[in-house]
Design an enzyme around this catalytic site. Structure first.
Site, PDB file in Angstrom:
ATOM      1  N   HIS A 138       0.825  -1.219   0.000  1.00  0.00           N
ATOM      2  CA  HIS A 138       0.000   0.000   0.000  1.00  0.00           C
ATOM      3  C   HIS A 138       0.859   1.268   0.000  1.00  0.00           C
ATOM      4  O   HIS A 138       0.330   2.366  -0.160  1.00  0.00           O
ATOM      5  CB  HIS A 138      -0.923   0.038   1.225  1.00  0.00           C
ATOM      6  CG  HIS A 138      -1.947  -1.060   1.247  1.00  0.00           C
ATOM      7  ND1 HIS A 138      -2.806  -1.286   0.193  1.00  0.00           N
ATOM      8  CD2 HIS A 138      -2.243  -2.010   2.181  1.00  0.00           C
ATOM      9  CE1 HIS A 138      -3.590  -2.324   0.487  1.00  0.00           C
ATOM     10  NE2 HIS A 138      -3.263  -2.783   1.682  1.00  0.00           N
ATOM     11  N   ASP A 175      -2.607 -10.692  -2.426  1.00  0.00           N
ATOM     12  CA  ASP A 175      -3.157 -10.207  -1.159  1.00  0.00           C
ATOM     13  C   ASP A 175      -4.643  -9.874  -1.366  1.00  0.00           C
ATOM     14  O   ASP A 175      -5.048  -9.508  -2.462  1.00  0.00           O
ATOM     15  CB  ASP A 175      -2.393  -8.942  -0.736  1.00  0.00           C
ATOM     16  CG  ASP A 175      -2.695  -8.483   0.681  1.00  0.00           C
ATOM     17  OD1 ASP A 175      -1.901  -8.783   1.584  1.00  0.00           O
ATOM     18  OD2 ASP A 175      -3.730  -7.817   0.876  1.00  0.00           O
ATOM     19  N   HIS A 177      -6.208  -7.375  -0.398  1.00  0.00           N
ATOM     20  CA  HIS A 177      -6.352  -5.942  -0.642  1.00  0.00           C
ATOM     21  C   HIS A 177      -5.622  -5.547  -1.931  1.00  0.00           C
ATOM     22  O   HIS A 177      -4.575  -6.119  -2.239  1.00  0.00           O
ATOM     23  CB  HIS A 177      -5.769  -5.140   0.534  1.00  0.00           C
ATOM     24  CG  HIS A 177      -6.382  -5.475   1.860  1.00  0.00           C
ATOM     25  ND1 HIS A 177      -5.786  -6.360   2.746  1.00  0.00           N
ATOM     26  CD2 HIS A 177      -7.536  -5.072   2.433  1.00  0.00           C
ATOM     27  CE1 HIS A 177      -6.562  -6.464   3.825  1.00  0.00           C
ATOM     28  NE2 HIS A 177      -7.629  -5.702   3.659  1.00  0.00           N
ATOM     29  N   ASP A 256      -4.112 -12.909   3.342  1.00  0.00           N
ATOM     30  CA  ASP A 256      -5.353 -12.510   4.006  1.00  0.00           C
ATOM     31  C   ASP A 256      -6.610 -12.788   3.184  1.00  0.00           C
ATOM     32  O   ASP A 256      -7.713 -12.441   3.601  1.00  0.00           O
ATOM     33  CB  ASP A 256      -5.290 -11.035   4.440  1.00  0.00           C
ATOM     34  CG  ASP A 256      -4.647 -10.133   3.405  1.00  0.00           C
ATOM     35  OD1 ASP A 256      -4.422 -10.590   2.274  1.00  0.00           O
ATOM     36  OD2 ASP A 256      -4.380  -8.959   3.726  1.00  0.00           O
TER      37      ASP A 256
END
Ligand SMILES: [Zn+2]
Length: 319
Positions: A138, A175, A177, A256
């Site tokens: 991120h 991931d 996200h 995740d």
């Protein structure tokens, strides 16, 4: 000559960074991975190496100078705060904070990705996994966010291109996200192909519209399970990766999207991570002598994280 060794890069300082009681991105994540690798015997098959600190000039391959300077300034601010008896944290956003060890850990995390890239490109290792914190995907060119400060994978991609003279580096991000930071750094750089899959309607709430032709973004709704994810990867990632003929593959390995992880609502299990890793490994072996550098991103249910990393490493190390 083919080497079949898998490297495992980590550093004790990556455990010292923490963002407060109850924060999901916690040191126990690395402990769970270590325990699992020890108990399963998988750790014995890996070549363990200590992560060096990344050079500032290498971090600037992916980040603005002022971003790096701001992080170093924050480190001093925390130190002064602590000395004055204040809070041991400096908050960068609601869920991203630095403590006294964050900057050191961030340099080791990026340093692991860089050193692993050097070793894989030198032919010392076939592939490598970096068990690192803080995660990176991120972190944007000029902004820390979402538990991330320095974008380890984006730094390694630029390092491979600029310092080793490669012309085609693939980035794979599974991931849960969206890897918005990696996209921020690498979108529009035709020397890079990034393929990713992530849950929609979830932090950082973007990614549906790719920011460049070199971005293959596959958004999926909550409750998507392994079989559908595999179909989408077969249809959307693999043909692009094959056509790109990467000279190195970097993985943003977040776990995740696991069914047991509460930060996302996807339904992957260990076998899905093994399958995805296998497809990436096949492409790496066809095009670039198996060269893969995989960097830990998310994964917050420590038990599911450790089992998934084990599955990932069993495929990378041919166990
Ligand atoms: Zn994540």
């Amino acid at each position: 000559m083919t080497v079949n060794k898998t490297g495992y890069y980590t550093h004790a300082d990556c455990r010292k960074h923490e963002m407060g009681e109850g924060h999901p991105e916690c040191p126990a994540r690395l402990d769970a991975i270590e325990d699992r690798l020890l108990a399963s015997g998988v750790g014995d098959a890996l070549e363990r190496r200590e992560a060096p600190r990344a050079a500032l000039g290498d971090l600037q391959l992916a980040h603005d100078r002022l971003h790096i300077a701001a992080l170093r300034g924050m480190e001093l601010e925390v130190a002064e705060q602590v000395q004055a008896g204040g809070s041991p944290y400096a908050h960068l956003d609601a869920d991203t904070a630095m403590n006294l060890h964050t900057w050191e850990a961030a340099q080791r995390a990026a340093g692991a990705a860089i050193a692993a890239t050097d070793a894989v490109l030198a032919g010392e290792l076939e592939n490598a996994f970096c068990a690192i914190r803080p995660p990176g995907h991120h972190a944007c060119k000029a902004q820390a966010m979402g538990f991330c400060f320095i974008n380890n994978v984006a730094v390694a991609a630029r390092y491979a291109l600029e310092r080793h003279g490669l012309s085609r580096v693939a980035v794979v991000d599974f991931d849960v996200h969206h890897g918005n930071g990696t996209e921020d750094v690498l979108a529009g750089d035709d020397r890079v192909l990034m393929v990713s899959i992530f849950q929609t309607g979830l932090y950082p709430f973007n990614g549906e519209a790719p920011r460049g032709d070199n971005m293959v973004n596959v958004p999926v709704p909550a409750y998507t399970r392994g079989p559908q994810v595999r179909e989408l990867i077969e249809a959307q990632w693999l043909p692009r990766l094959e056509a790109f003929r990467p000279q190195l593959i970097l993985i943003s390995a977040g776990f995740d999207a696991h069914r047991e992880d509460e930060l996302g609502q996807l339904g992957l299990v260990e076998q899905d991570y093994a399958w995805i890793t296998g497809r990436i490994r096949d492409i790496a072996r066809r095009h670039c002598e198996g060269r893969i550098v995989s960097c830990l991103e998310g994964g917050y249910n420590t038990s599911a994280l450790a089992r998934s990393v084990e599955a990932h490493l069993r495929v990378l190390a041919d166990l």
